[in-house]
Design a protein around this motif. Structure first.
Motif, PDB file in Angstrom:
ATOM      1  N   PRO A  40      -8.533 -21.342  34.280  1.00  0.00           N
ATOM      2  CA  PRO A  40      -9.052 -20.762  33.213  1.00  0.00           C
ATOM      3  C   PRO A  40      -9.080 -19.274  33.329  1.00  0.00           C
ATOM      4  O   PRO A  40      -9.199 -18.897  34.491  1.00  0.00           O
ATOM      5  CB  PRO A  40     -10.424 -21.250  33.118  1.00  0.00           C
ATOM      6  N   GLY A  41      -9.162 -18.451  32.501  1.00  0.00           N
ATOM      7  CA  GLY A  41      -9.130 -16.935  32.516  1.00  0.00           C
ATOM      8  C   GLY A  41      -8.333 -16.302  31.839  1.00  0.00           C
ATOM      9  O   GLY A  41      -8.260 -15.047  31.549  1.00  0.00           O
ATOM     10  N   LEU A  42      -7.282 -16.909  31.271  1.00  0.00           N
ATOM     11  CA  LEU A  42      -6.209 -16.342  30.190  1.00  0.00           C
ATOM     12  C   LEU A  42      -6.375 -16.810  28.840  1.00  0.00           C
ATOM     13  O   LEU A  42      -6.612 -18.243  28.565  1.00  0.00           O
ATOM     14  CB  LEU A  42      -5.077 -16.090  30.590  1.00  0.00           C
ATOM     15  N   ALA A  43      -6.149 -16.154  27.593  1.00  0.00           N
ATOM     16  CA  ALA A  43      -5.907 -16.827  26.386  1.00  0.00           C
ATOM     17  C   ALA A  43      -4.555 -16.292  25.891  1.00  0.00           C
ATOM     18  O   ALA A  43      -4.427 -15.227  26.100  1.00  0.00           O
ATOM     19  CB  ALA A  43      -6.794 -16.672  25.558  1.00  0.00           C
ATOM     20  N   VAL A  44      -3.825 -17.092  25.294  1.00  0.00           N
ATOM     21  CA  VAL A  44      -2.803 -16.648  24.496  1.00  0.00           C
ATOM     22  C   VAL A  44      -2.927 -16.696  22.852  1.00  0.00           C
ATOM     23  O   VAL A  44      -3.484 -17.599  22.334  1.00  0.00           O
ATOM     24  CB  VAL A  44      -1.602 -17.768  24.885  1.00  0.00           C
ATOM     25  N   GLY A  45      -2.501 -15.446  22.195  1.00  0.00           N
ATOM     26  CA  GLY A  45      -2.780 -15.465  20.933  1.00  0.00           C
ATOM     27  C   GLY A  45      -1.306 -14.941  20.326  1.00  0.00           C
ATOM     28  O   GLY A  45      -0.625 -14.304  20.552  1.00  0.00           O
ATOM     29  N   LEU A  46      -1.039 -15.791  19.205  1.00  0.00           N
ATOM     30  CA  LEU A  46       0.050 -15.308  18.654  1.00  0.00           C
ATOM     31  C   LEU A  46      -0.230 -14.541  17.003  1.00  0.00           C
ATOM     32  O   LEU A  46      -0.959 -15.492  16.491  1.00  0.00           O
ATOM     33  CB  LEU A  46       1.093 -16.632  18.351  1.00  0.00           C
ATOM     34  N   VAL A  47       0.160 -13.768  16.805  1.00  0.00           N
ATOM     35  CA  VAL A  47      -0.568 -12.928  15.654  1.00  0.00           C
ATOM     36  C   VAL A  47       0.624 -12.227  14.644  1.00  0.00           C
ATOM     37  O   VAL A  47       1.528 -11.649  15.190  1.00  0.00           O
ATOM     38  CB  VAL A  47      -1.237 -11.685  16.308  1.00  0.00           C
ATOM     39  N   SER A  48       0.499 -12.539  13.421  1.00  0.00           N
ATOM     40  CA  SER A  48       1.417 -11.993  12.360  1.00  0.00           C
ATOM     41  C   SER A  48       0.963 -10.591  12.136  1.00  0.00           C
ATOM     42  O   SER A  48      -0.045 -10.034  12.549  1.00  0.00           O
ATOM     43  CB  SER A  48       1.293 -12.699  11.220  1.00  0.00           C
ATOM     44  N   GLU A  49       2.170  -9.813  11.654  1.00  0.00           N
ATOM     45  CA  GLU A  49       2.143  -8.638  11.350  1.00  0.00           C
ATOM     46  C   GLU A  49       1.087  -8.190  10.287  1.00  0.00           C
ATOM     47  O   GLU A  49       0.193  -7.353  10.240  1.00  0.00           O
ATOM     48  CB  GLU A  49       3.371  -8.079  10.824  1.00  0.00           C
ATOM     49  N   ARG A  50       0.930  -9.300   9.269  1.00  0.00           N
ATOM     50  CA  ARG A  50      -0.019  -9.352   8.357  1.00  0.00           C
ATOM     51  C   ARG A  50      -1.384  -9.312   8.777  1.00  0.00           C
ATOM     52  O   ARG A  50      -2.366  -8.520   8.163  1.00  0.00           O
ATOM     53  CB  ARG A  50       0.023 -10.614   7.571  1.00  0.00           C
ATOM     54  N   ALA A  51      -1.780  -9.893   9.744  1.00  0.00           N
ATOM     55  CA  ALA A  51      -3.195 -10.018  10.397  1.00  0.00           C
ATOM     56  C   ALA A  51      -3.425  -8.516  10.899  1.00  0.00           C
ATOM     57  O   ALA A  51      -4.472  -7.960  10.845  1.00  0.00           O
ATOM     58  CB  ALA A  51      -3.297 -11.127  11.500  1.00  0.00           C
ATOM     59  N   ILE A  52      -2.174  -7.943  11.696  1.00  0.00           N
ATOM     60  CA  ILE A  52      -2.567  -6.695  12.263  1.00  0.00           C
ATOM     61  C   ILE A  52      -2.856  -5.692  11.007  1.00  0.00           C
ATOM     62  O   ILE A  52      -3.764  -4.633  11.358  1.00  0.00           O
ATOM     63  CB  ILE A  52      -1.475  -6.408  13.278  1.00  0.00           C
ATOM     64  N   GLU A  53      -2.183  -5.818  10.082  1.00  0.00           N
ATOM     65  CA  GLU A  53      -2.184  -4.749   8.968  1.00  0.00           C
ATOM     66  C   GLU A  53      -3.674  -5.057   8.392  1.00  0.00           C
ATOM     67  O   GLU A  53      -4.281  -3.881   8.162  1.00  0.00           O
ATOM     68  CB  GLU A  53      -0.852  -5.228   8.219  1.00  0.00           C
ATOM     69  N   ARG A  54      -3.941  -6.124   8.206  1.00  0.00           N
ATOM     70  CA  ARG A  54      -5.307  -6.489   7.620  1.00  0.00           C
ATOM     71  C   ARG A  54      -6.286  -5.700   8.771  1.00  0.00           C
ATOM     72  O   ARG A  54      -7.278  -5.086   8.210  1.00  0.00           O
ATOM     73  CB  ARG A  54      -5.751  -7.733   7.740  1.00  0.00           C
ATOM     74  N   ALA A  55      -6.337  -5.947  10.002  1.00  0.00           N
ATOM     75  CA  ALA A  55      -7.270  -5.462  11.053  1.00  0.00           C
ATOM     76  C   ALA A  55      -7.353  -3.914  10.878  1.00  0.00           C
ATOM     77  O   ALA A  55      -8.335  -3.268  11.069  1.00  0.00           O
ATOM     78  CB  ALA A  55      -6.757  -5.793  12.328  1.00  0.00           C
TER      79      ALA A  55
END
Ligand code: PLP
Length: 359
Positions: A196-211
């Motif tokens: 344990p200790g890492l997490a993998v995230g797969l993120v769309s451009e859309r989500a980053i633009e929203r953020a």
């Protein structure tokens, strides 16, 4: 004696992977680090067939951080949280405790979230984010995230879809561009078969633009900052380099096995376990929606799972009791990570012997 873990996380980690953590440390602003990290994100991109609009990142955290990331960085006005078990409930509570207005679509434990249920909520209310758990580890239920995401993409294109795949990513087959989701995340101690200790995230451009339009992103949970650093193949804060060595190695093994190969191996283990379970007990999960990484079995014979685990321990294994309120009513066998069908056959053979249930 070490008990090998057939629990739904943390799962067993091979010696080969553990040894990777023995390497000397490097500075996380050094070129050597960027080379290591870029290698890992390239391998993740290849394995999950990421299209250019979906980018990977690795956080030094367990998977739960991503509930907070979604809440703080993505939800703007109002979220719909789909709840069908303990983990999806925690996601909903996190959205609320981060101060985000959240409606909950809840179904009974053991049932899946389906596209028509989500559509019904979206018809009557305006949400900017939907959260759903792909593989509810507490109930062994696999929800049809692709159907849900496709419906949302078609009818509500502005809605961001965040999927908790903590206990299924890198075990079950999940290709973000085929599913149509914006954020999908997982921790390394489940199907990735790392500590344990890492997490993998797969993120769309859309989500980053929203953020970029959301003012509550926080510090460690700021997804915009994370992807700014990704451009330099770095992370905003000091990462767990030792675990990244292990992840790098694990991605090599996953790529060598192929995504389809990994899926099939998990499917075979699930089919074997569930056939056995249906013969002697019954499945807790709704028929047709059984997880392929963890089997949640109704303890219809009222067996003593604690005593079983004591006897399994003498033989070097550990399985899992039911989660929370399901502790005595169900038991769970985790078949995720590097386990193979022959291991599952062996352990189920041991359970048959200990409980004296015939073939
Ligand atoms: C294990 C799990 C979590 C929590 O992950 P941590 O890495 O323990 O923070 C969240 N969701 C699901 C579905 C899980 O199985």
């Amino acid at each position: 004696m070490h008990k090998k873990l057939l629990i739904p996380g943390p799962t067993e980690v091979s010696k080969e992977i553990l040894q990777e953590q023995n390497r000397c440390l490097i500075g996380h602003r050094e070129k050597e680090f960027s080379t290591l990290y870029a290698g890992i994100t390239d391998k993740i991109t290849k394995f999950f067939e990421l299209t250019p609009d979906i980018k990977p990142t690795v956080t030094t955290s367990s998977g739960t951080l991503w509930f907070d990331i979604v809440a703080r960085s993505v939800v703007k006005h109002k979220a719909l949280a789909c709840v069908n078990g303990a983990f999806s409930k925690r996601a909903a509570q996190t959205l609320q405790s981060c101060g985000k207005e959240t409606d909950i679509l809840e179904v009974e434990m053991g049932k899946a979230i389906k596209a028509d249920m989500v559509a019904e909520k979206l018809e009557t209310n305006k949400y900017d984010t939907v959260t759903v758990c792909h593989n509810e580890t507490s109930t062994g239920v696999r929800s049809p995230v692709k159907e849900i995401a496709q419906m949302i993409r078609k009818d509500y294109p502005e809605v961001i879809i965040a999927v908790d795949a903590v206990s299924s990513l890198a075990g079950d087959k999940l290709v973000p561009s085929e599913i149509g989701c914006d954020i999908i995340f997982s921790s390394t101690q489940k199907c990735f078969a790392l500590p344990p200790g890492l997490a993998v995230g797969l993120v769309s451009e859309r989500a980053i633009e929203r953020a970029k339009t959301v003012p509550t992103r926080g510090g460690y949970t700021d997804i915009v900052e994370m992807f700014e650093f990704e451009k330099k193949h770095q992370t905003p804060f000091t990462p767990n380099v030792s675990l990244l060595y292990a992840l790098d190695k694990r991605m090599d093994l996953l790529l060598a096995e192929t995504h389809d190969g990994v899926y099939q191996r998990h499917k075979d283990m699930a089919d074997y376990t569930q056939k056995w379970a249906k013969k002697h007990f019954s499945m807790f999960s709704e028929p047709g929606y059984e997880s392929i990484t963890v089997s949640c079995i109704n303890n219809t014979q009222n067996k003593d799972v604690k005593a079983l685990n004591q006897q399994l321990a003498e033989r070097g294994y550990l399985i899992s009791a039911g989660y929370g309120a399901l502790a005595d009513k169900t038991f769970r066998i985790g078949h995720m990570g590097e386990w193979k069908l022959e291991d599952i056959k062996h352990v189920i053979g041991l359970i048959d012997e200990i409980w004296q249930i015939g073939k």
